[in-house]
Design an enzyme around this catalytic site. Structure first.
Site, short mmCIF file in Angstrom:
data_model
loop_
_atom_site.label_atom_id
_atom_site.label_comp_id
_atom_site.label_asym_id
_atom_site.label_seq_id
_atom_site.Cartn_x
_atom_site.Cartn_y
_atom_site.Cartn_z
N GLY A 30 9.21 3.96 11.57
CA GLY A 30 8.93 2.84 11.18
C GLY A 30 10.32 2.13 10.96
O GLY A 30 10.49 1.33 9.94
N GLY A 55 11.29 -1.79 10.48
CA GLY A 55 10.69 -2.60 9.40
C GLY A 55 11.79 -2.68 8.26
O GLY A 55 13.09 -2.59 8.45
N GLN A 56 11.37 -3.53 7.24
CA GLN A 56 12.29 -4.13 6.22
C GLN A 56 13.34 -2.93 5.62
O GLN A 56 14.67 -3.07 5.47
CB GLN A 56 11.52 -4.63 4.99
CG GLN A 56 12.52 -5.32 3.96
CD GLN A 56 11.92 -5.80 2.74
OE1 GLN A 56 10.70 -5.17 2.41
NE2 GLN A 56 12.67 -6.57 2.14
N ASP A 70 9.82 3.60 16.30
CA ASP A 70 8.78 2.29 15.82
C ASP A 70 7.72 2.08 16.89
O ASP A 70 7.96 2.45 18.00
CB ASP A 70 9.40 1.31 15.27
CG ASP A 70 8.93 0.30 14.38
OD1 ASP A 70 7.51 -0.39 14.69
OD2 ASP A 70 9.20 0.18 13.20
N ARG A 129 6.60 -1.21 17.48
CA ARG A 129 7.41 -2.35 17.85
C ARG A 129 8.59 -2.25 18.33
O ARG A 129 9.16 -1.11 18.36
CB ARG A 129 7.13 -3.62 16.88
CG ARG A 129 7.99 -3.29 15.35
CD ARG A 129 8.06 -4.34 14.63
NE ARG A 129 8.00 -4.24 13.38
CZ ARG A 129 8.38 -5.24 12.33
NH1 ARG A 129 8.78 -6.09 12.86
NH2 ARG A 129 8.45 -4.92 10.98
N ASP A 154 3.89 5.60 18.63
CA ASP A 154 2.90 5.66 17.63
C ASP A 154 2.81 6.72 16.73
O ASP A 154 2.41 7.87 17.37
CB ASP A 154 1.66 5.07 18.57
CG ASP A 154 0.50 4.96 17.13
OD1 ASP A 154 0.64 5.11 16.22
OD2 ASP A 154 -0.68 4.53 17.97
N TYR A 173 -4.05 -0.02 -0.61
CA TYR A 173 -2.68 0.33 -0.43
C TYR A 173 -2.24 1.19 -1.67
O TYR A 173 -1.62 2.44 -1.41
CB TYR A 173 -1.90 -0.81 -0.60
CG TYR A 173 -0.36 -0.62 -0.36
CD1 TYR A 173 0.33 -0.02 0.66
CD2 TYR A 173 0.52 -0.90 -1.58
CE1 TYR A 173 1.85 0.29 0.73
CE2 TYR A 173 1.91 -0.66 -1.65
CZ TYR A 173 2.49 -0.25 -0.34
OH TYR A 173 3.84 -0.27 -0.49
N LYS A 232 -1.42 5.30 -1.45
CA LYS A 232 0.02 5.92 -2.16
C LYS A 232 -0.29 6.96 -3.06
O LYS A 232 0.17 8.08 -2.88
CB LYS A 232 0.84 4.85 -2.63
CG LYS A 232 1.38 3.84 -1.65
CD LYS A 232 2.29 4.52 -0.54
CE LYS A 232 2.98 3.39 0.41
NZ LYS A 232 3.73 4.23 1.40
P1 NAD Z 1 7.35 -2.75 7.08
O1 NAD Z 1 6.11 -3.29 7.03
O2 NAD Z 1 8.61 -3.78 6.97
O3 NAD Z 1 7.99 -1.63 8.04
C1 NAD Z 1 6.97 -0.63 8.48
C2 NAD Z 1 7.23 -0.34 10.19
O4 NAD Z 1 6.47 0.53 10.49
C3 NAD Z 1 7.29 -1.65 10.92
O5 NAD Z 1 8.46 -1.81 11.66
C4 NAD Z 1 5.82 -1.25 11.81
O6 NAD Z 1 6.11 -1.83 13.33
C5 NAD Z 1 5.96 0.28 11.82
N1 NAD Z 1 4.64 0.86 12.18
C6 NAD Z 1 3.62 0.40 11.80
N2 NAD Z 1 2.55 1.17 12.27
C7 NAD Z 1 3.12 2.14 12.97
C8 NAD Z 1 2.59 3.33 14.11
N3 NAD Z 1 1.40 3.27 14.02
N4 NAD Z 1 3.68 4.00 14.47
C9 NAD Z 1 5.21 3.78 14.28
N5 NAD Z 1 5.26 2.73 13.52
C10 NAD Z 1 4.77 1.90 12.93
O7 NAD Z 1 7.53 -1.96 5.70
P2 NAD Z 1 8.63 -1.48 4.69
O8 NAD Z 1 8.96 -2.36 3.55
O9 NAD Z 1 9.99 -1.23 5.51
O10 NAD Z 1 8.25 0.00 4.14
C11 NAD Z 1 8.44 1.17 4.60
C12 NAD Z 1 7.70 1.95 3.56
O11 NAD Z 1 8.25 1.57 2.04
C13 NAD Z 1 6.33 1.83 3.29
O12 NAD Z 1 5.57 3.09 3.26
C14 NAD Z 1 5.88 1.07 2.30
O13 NAD Z 1 4.71 1.20 1.45
C15 NAD Z 1 7.24 1.75 1.10
N6 NAD Z 1 7.47 0.56 0.28
C16 NAD Z 1 8.06 -0.62 0.59
C17 NAD Z 1 8.21 -1.67 -0.41
C18 NAD Z 1 8.92 -2.88 -0.08
O14 NAD Z 1 9.07 -3.81 -0.90
N7 NAD Z 1 9.28 -3.05 1.13
C19 NAD Z 1 7.96 -1.45 -1.67
C20 NAD Z 1 7.40 -0.22 -2.00
C21 NAD Z 1 6.98 0.96 -1.06
C1 AKB Z 2 4.07 -4.64 -1.50
O1 AKB Z 2 4.11 -5.91 -2.34
O2 AKB Z 2 3.12 -4.24 -1.15
C2 AKB Z 2 5.31 -3.77 -1.50
C3 AKB Z 2 5.28 -2.84 -2.65
C4 AKB Z 2 5.79 -3.13 -4.04
O3 AKB Z 2 4.95 -1.67 -2.28
N1 AKB Z 2 6.51 -4.52 -1.75
#
Ligand code: NAD
Ligand code: AKB
Length: 322
Positions: free
Chosen positions: A10, A13-14, A36, A38, A54, A144, A148
């Protein structure tokens, strides 16, 4: 010293982009393999190895772990809260199966460590709204949040039953300028900066008085690395740690931005994400993380807003060829 070989799943991603770059600084570019579904994020290009993969394909994942000599996995692939409510079965399937695939392979290949993030979304309407503690009533109402919470207990189970050193943080909403957020409920706190700089106006999808726990990405990356580098004897929580940095409402972040951009105007039109936000705590008690491995945030609201506006402003100017 044991040479670590790290797989980030992943990575486009962000969080993945910034975490991969930070891990490459510590462990060496060649030792951190980004992957990833993508395409490779532009910011990662040329900084180290990238594999298109994947995570749902367990065999392919297993082959990569063996081929690349992986010793640690950071699993970031997931479907976040807003998209999860649109497609609950897909969210459950990805969020659960990806974790089980990684934990099984960690067991079979004796990986040194696994990182998997949880979220404040584990908490539900019956959890305390203010200073929500590490251990409390946890009854999530989003798919979600359910995924978690179940994931936290799978981590705990694999640790106690098979000795896997899996560690986790319950991130709040994360604010960043390098890579875009992935369709969560807290995304407004990123969008608002883009709109303030580009349009000078923003229509917010949450009510103006919706307080949520938030964190600036540099703090989140540092927290992740500090947790993963802490001595195992300091890790008392094998589900997931509460961590916190700041809490604010849309009205408060808008006011903080208006100090820099006085013409910025915000209107409010709550949508399907409002009930999700209303089900979460407004602030988090992270005493256990502070005591166990010394967590402390560096960014509060005003400092984060100043840093975001400066850095995002520079980035947008470059993107627009100025
Ligand atoms: P994101 O959606 O920006 O990134 C997730 C990445 O996973 C994407 O690039 C997507 O292409 C990739 N992905 C999706 N399906 C896939 C697959 N089958 N195989 C391989 N890659 C795949 O999410 P994020 O914000 O970077 O979050 C990362 C983790 O942190 C997640 O578990 C999310 O729940 C957790 N999280 C994020 C936040 C936040 O605010 N960003 C807050 C709490 C928890
Ligand atoms: C969302 O809003 O889904 C995420 C999180 C708090 O897990 N940023």
């Amino acid at each position: 010293m044991i040479k670590e070989r790290i797989l980030v799943i992943g990575a486009s991603g962000q969080i993945g982009v910034e975490l991969t770059l930070a891990l490459r600084k510590i462990y060496g570019n060649a030792n951190v393999i980004a992957s990833d579904l993508r395409e490779e994020n532009d910011l990662l290009k040329g900084t180290g190895p990238y594999v298109s993969m994947d995570v749902m394909n367990k065999e392919m994942l297993h082959v990569q772990v063996i081929r690349q000599g992986i010793t640690q996995i950071y699993l970031l692939a997931a479907i976040l809260s807003a998209t999860g409510e649109k497609n609950p079965h897909l969210a459950w399937s990805l969020n659960m199966q990806s974790l089980l695939n990684v934990l099984d392979i960690a067991k079979e290949e004796n990986l040194h460590k696994v990182y998997w993030p949880s979220s404040i979304a584990v908490f539900g309407p019956t959890s305390p709204k203010q200073n929500c503690p590490q251990q409390t009533i946890i009854e999530p109402t989003t798919v979600y949040g359910i995924s978690k919470y179940a994931g936290e207990f799978w981590c705990n189970y694999y640790h106690h039953r098979y000795g896997i050193d899996v560690r986790s943080l319950r991130y709040p909403g994360l604010i960043s300028y390098k890579s875009a957020p992935g369709a969560g409920t807290t995304d407004y706190a990123v969008e608002i900066f883009h709109e303030a700089l580009e349009e000078k106006k923003y229509k917010c999808f949450l009510r103006e008085d919706t307080y949520l726990p938030m964190m600036y990405m540099p703090d989140a990356i540092r927290a992740t690395i500090e947790l993963m580098e802490a001595d195992a004897s300091k890790i008392s929580v094998r589900t997931s740690y509460n961590i916190s940095a700041m809490s604010f409402s849309p009205k408060e972040i808008a006011a903080a931005i208006q100090k820099h951009i006085p013409a910025f105007a915000v209107s409010y039109k709550p949508d399907y994400r409002q009930p999700i936000a209303d089900s979460w705590p407004q602030s988090i008690d992270d005493t256990v993380a502070r005591k166990d491995w010394g967590w402390k945030e560096e960014f509060a609201l005003e400092r984060m807003v100043k840093d975001m506006l400066e850095n995002l402003g520079n980035q947008l100017a470059i993107d627009n060829g100025q």
